[in-house]
Design an enzyme around this catalytic site. Sequence first.
Site, short mmCIF file in Angstrom:
data_model
loop_
_atom_site.label_atom_id
_atom_site.label_comp_id
_atom_site.label_asym_id
_atom_site.label_seq_id
_atom_site.Cartn_x
_atom_site.Cartn_y
_atom_site.Cartn_z
N LYS A 84 -105.42 -0.78 -7.56
CA LYS A 84 -105.58 -0.10 -6.27
C LYS A 84 -106.63 1.00 -6.23
CE LYS A 84 -102.11 3.42 -7.17
NZ LYS A 84 -101.12 4.31 -6.65
N SER A 124 -102.60 -3.15 3.30
CA SER A 124 -103.10 -1.79 3.44
C SER A 124 -103.81 -1.62 4.77
CB SER A 124 -104.09 -1.53 2.30
OG SER A 124 -104.83 -0.37 2.55
N TYR A 149 -111.71 -3.62 -3.48
CA TYR A 149 -110.25 -3.48 -3.36
C TYR A 149 -109.79 -3.88 -1.95
CZ TYR A 149 -105.82 -1.28 -2.27
OH TYR A 149 -104.54 -1.06 -1.81
N LYS A 153 -107.50 -7.23 -0.47
CA LYS A 153 -106.30 -7.22 0.39
C LYS A 153 -106.50 -8.11 1.61
CE LYS A 153 -103.67 -4.48 -1.96
NZ LYS A 153 -102.44 -4.96 -2.58
N ARG A 231 -105.56 11.36 8.19
CA ARG A 231 -104.85 10.16 7.77
C ARG A 231 -103.39 10.25 8.19
NH1 ARG A 231 -109.37 9.38 6.89
NH2 ARG A 231 -110.43 8.48 5.10
N GLY A 294 -117.90 5.70 1.87
CA GLY A 294 -116.92 4.69 2.29
C GLY A 294 -115.75 5.26 3.07
N ASP A 295 -115.61 6.60 3.14
CA ASP A 295 -114.49 7.18 3.89
C ASP A 295 -114.73 7.09 5.39
OD1 ASP A 295 -112.86 7.88 1.81
OD2 ASP A 295 -113.27 10.03 1.89
P1 NAD Z 1 -99.04 1.34 -8.77
O1 NAD Z 1 -100.27 1.14 -9.58
O2 NAD Z 1 -98.20 2.54 -9.05
O3 NAD Z 1 -98.10 0.04 -8.87
C1 NAD Z 1 -98.62 -1.25 -9.11
C2 NAD Z 1 -97.83 -1.84 -10.25
O4 NAD Z 1 -98.30 -3.18 -10.50
C3 NAD Z 1 -98.02 -1.06 -11.56
O5 NAD Z 1 -96.74 -0.81 -12.11
C4 NAD Z 1 -98.84 -1.99 -12.44
O6 NAD Z 1 -98.53 -1.82 -13.81
C5 NAD Z 1 -98.44 -3.35 -11.91
N1 NAD Z 1 -99.45 -4.42 -12.08
C6 NAD Z 1 -100.78 -4.37 -11.78
N2 NAD Z 1 -101.35 -5.55 -12.02
C7 NAD Z 1 -100.37 -6.38 -12.47
C8 NAD Z 1 -100.33 -7.73 -12.90
N3 NAD Z 1 -101.45 -8.48 -12.88
N4 NAD Z 1 -99.16 -8.26 -13.29
C9 NAD Z 1 -98.02 -7.48 -13.30
N5 NAD Z 1 -98.00 -6.21 -12.93
C10 NAD Z 1 -99.16 -5.65 -12.51
O7 NAD Z 1 -99.49 1.31 -7.23
P2 NAD Z 1 -98.65 1.58 -5.91
O8 NAD Z 1 -99.24 2.77 -5.25
O9 NAD Z 1 -97.21 1.54 -6.20
O10 NAD Z 1 -99.09 0.32 -5.05
C11 NAD Z 1 -98.30 -0.85 -4.96
C12 NAD Z 1 -99.03 -1.86 -4.09
O11 NAD Z 1 -99.29 -1.27 -2.81
C13 NAD Z 1 -100.40 -2.28 -4.63
O12 NAD Z 1 -100.59 -3.66 -4.37
C14 NAD Z 1 -101.37 -1.45 -3.83
O13 NAD Z 1 -102.62 -2.07 -3.71
C15 NAD Z 1 -100.66 -1.39 -2.47
N6 NAD Z 1 -101.07 -0.23 -1.66
C16 NAD Z 1 -101.00 1.03 -2.20
C17 NAD Z 1 -101.42 2.12 -1.44
C18 NAD Z 1 -101.41 3.52 -2.03
O14 NAD Z 1 -102.14 4.38 -1.53
N7 NAD Z 1 -100.60 3.81 -3.03
C19 NAD Z 1 -101.91 1.93 -0.14
C20 NAD Z 1 -101.93 0.64 0.39
C21 NAD Z 1 -101.51 -0.44 -0.40
N1 UFG Z 2 -109.69 13.51 -0.01
C1 UFG Z 2 -110.27 14.72 -0.33
N2 UFG Z 2 -110.28 15.08 -1.64
C2 UFG Z 2 -109.74 14.32 -2.63
C3 UFG Z 2 -109.15 13.09 -2.29
C4 UFG Z 2 -109.15 12.71 -0.96
O1 UFG Z 2 -110.76 15.44 0.53
O2 UFG Z 2 -109.79 14.71 -3.81
C5 UFG Z 2 -109.62 13.13 1.41
C6 UFG Z 2 -110.34 11.84 1.75
O3 UFG Z 2 -111.71 12.08 2.01
C7 UFG Z 2 -109.55 11.35 2.95
C8 UFG Z 2 -108.12 11.84 2.65
O4 UFG Z 2 -108.26 12.90 1.73
O5 UFG Z 2 -110.01 12.02 4.12
C9 UFG Z 2 -107.23 10.78 2.05
O6 UFG Z 2 -107.88 10.22 0.92
P1 UFG Z 2 -107.09 9.30 -0.14
O7 UFG Z 2 -108.07 8.94 -1.23
O8 UFG Z 2 -105.81 9.93 -0.52
O9 UFG Z 2 -106.69 8.03 0.73
P2 UFG Z 2 -107.61 7.01 1.56
O10 UFG Z 2 -107.26 7.19 3.01
O11 UFG Z 2 -109.03 7.09 1.19
O12 UFG Z 2 -107.05 5.60 1.03
C10 UFG Z 2 -105.67 5.36 0.79
C11 UFG Z 2 -105.52 4.46 -0.43
C12 UFG Z 2 -106.09 3.10 -0.15
C13 UFG Z 2 -105.47 2.53 1.10
C14 UFG Z 2 -105.61 3.48 2.25
C15 UFG Z 2 -104.84 2.97 3.43
O13 UFG Z 2 -106.20 5.01 -1.54
O14 UFG Z 2 -105.74 2.24 -1.22
O15 UFG Z 2 -105.10 4.77 1.92
O16 UFG Z 2 -105.07 3.75 4.55
F1 UFG Z 2 -106.08 1.38 1.40
#
Ligand code: NAD
Ligand code: UFG
Length: 339
Positions: A84, A124, A149, A153, A231, A294-295
């Site tokens: 991610k 996402s 990434y 998705k 956000r 990219g933001d």
């Molecule tokens: P995370 O990294 O904490 O959890 C992902 C888990 O998947 C980890 O435990 C990792 O070890 C496991 N994993 C990765 N690749 C694997 C594989 N090939 N086989 C088995 N296990 C594997 O991340 P999270 O924040 O809990 O995110 C969970 C899901 O939600 C992800 O698919 C991520 O893309 C999606 N998502 C997360 C966010 C965010 O900001 N956290 C936002 C939108 C979507």
């Molecule tokens: N930001 C900062 N400083 C930092 C980190 C982030 O100013 O050190 C700002 C970013 O510019 C943005 C906001 O905080 O304005 C949130 O940034 P994040 O990196 O926490 O989150 P994003 O919105 O960029 O993206 C997150 C996840 C993506 C997911 C998306 C869904 O990282 O995986 O939310 O909306 F796709």
Amino acid sequence: MTLLITGGAGYIGSHTVLELLSTGHDVLVLDNLSNSSRESLARVAALTGRTPGFVQGDVRDRTLLDRLFTQHDISGVVHFAGLKAVGESVREPLRYYDNNVTGTLTLCQAMMAADVHRLVFSSSATVYGDPASTPISEACPTGQPTNPYGRSKLMVEQILQDLAAADPRWSIALLRYFNPAGAHASGRIGEDPRGTPNNLLPYISQVAVGRLAQVSVFGGDYPTPDGTGIRDYIHVVDLALGHLAALDYLQRHPGLQAWNLGTGTGYSVLDMIHAFEAACGHAIAYTIAPRRAGDIAACWADPGKAARDLGWRAQRGLAQMMADTWRWQSGNPDGYPGD
Ligand code: NAD
Ligand code: UFG
């Protein structure tokens, strides 16, 4: 009947496993621990008094998946497993497409072979790209994600749409998360990123606990009230409960649906810093830095469809998100032991 939770040891997965166990579901976690530790599930077991099944392995391992589907009476899958980190995906696109796209293809093939057709997928808000307007509803067209990434998705969403169109036995939820934040109220499980955090809230909380010096606010000149990015931050426990609601819905409704999981309220980076200061009781050092490539300026959800279809709404507000994050971070300043 057991639910297979891929990636269940991770941040969102562990909170979802906790809620599933607490509501009486049987759970089998498959995780390769590439971005998590066993400790999260040990703590879930301590909190719930129930131990989830656990297999360390990869979701791309078809032989392993076939064995799990044969050995367990699996009725549905929640698919969190994936990579991610946006910046890493730009540097290592093949690793991201392999993990996220091939991983999902392999999982779906194994599900088909096992006659299991109920799937919840972690998508996402990134699939909307730079939205034409806010709030974003599911009727908004998906856009052009700006990195591998995000494209992984969107590709998986398209694959799952084709699958559901081709075979009416599937029931699939695409859950489009906005910005997951917070931790379980116990402070025992939370977000434990490896290395320097990419996301805002773990960065702020590591500054608050003294692990990092100051927050770089990426951009102070966005067309938002205070110039910083906006956000929709959603408490991870609310997000976890959204998965339970989706699993329940899928039992009664075949086909594929996408739902936004967000709160409907946007907060700026400075709002987040100030709310965290209130929770931890001291100032957080920050500096205004250039925009991050990219933001987008602002993004928040219209969560109405999930409320109508699933009866789900986020219940936890910003103050609780910050208090819970601080409880987790201050109680576990270096994350889970043994990382
Ligand atoms: P995370 O990294 O904490 O959890 C992902 C888990 O998947 C980890 O435990 C990792 O070890 C496991 N994993 C990765 N690749 C694997 C594989 N090939 N086989 C088995 N296990 C594997 O991340 P999270 O924040 O809990 O995110 C969970 C899901 O939600 C992800 O698919 C991520 O893309 C999606 N998502 C997360 C966010 C965010 O900001 N956290 C936002 C939108 C979507
Ligand atoms: N930001 C900062 N400083 C930092 C980190 C982030 O100013 O050190 C700002 C970013 O510019 C943005 C906001 O905080 O304005 C949130 O940034 P994040 O990196 O926490 O989150 P994003 O919105 O960029 O993206 C997150 C996840 C993506 C997911 C998306 C869904 O990282 O995986 O939310 O909306 F796709």
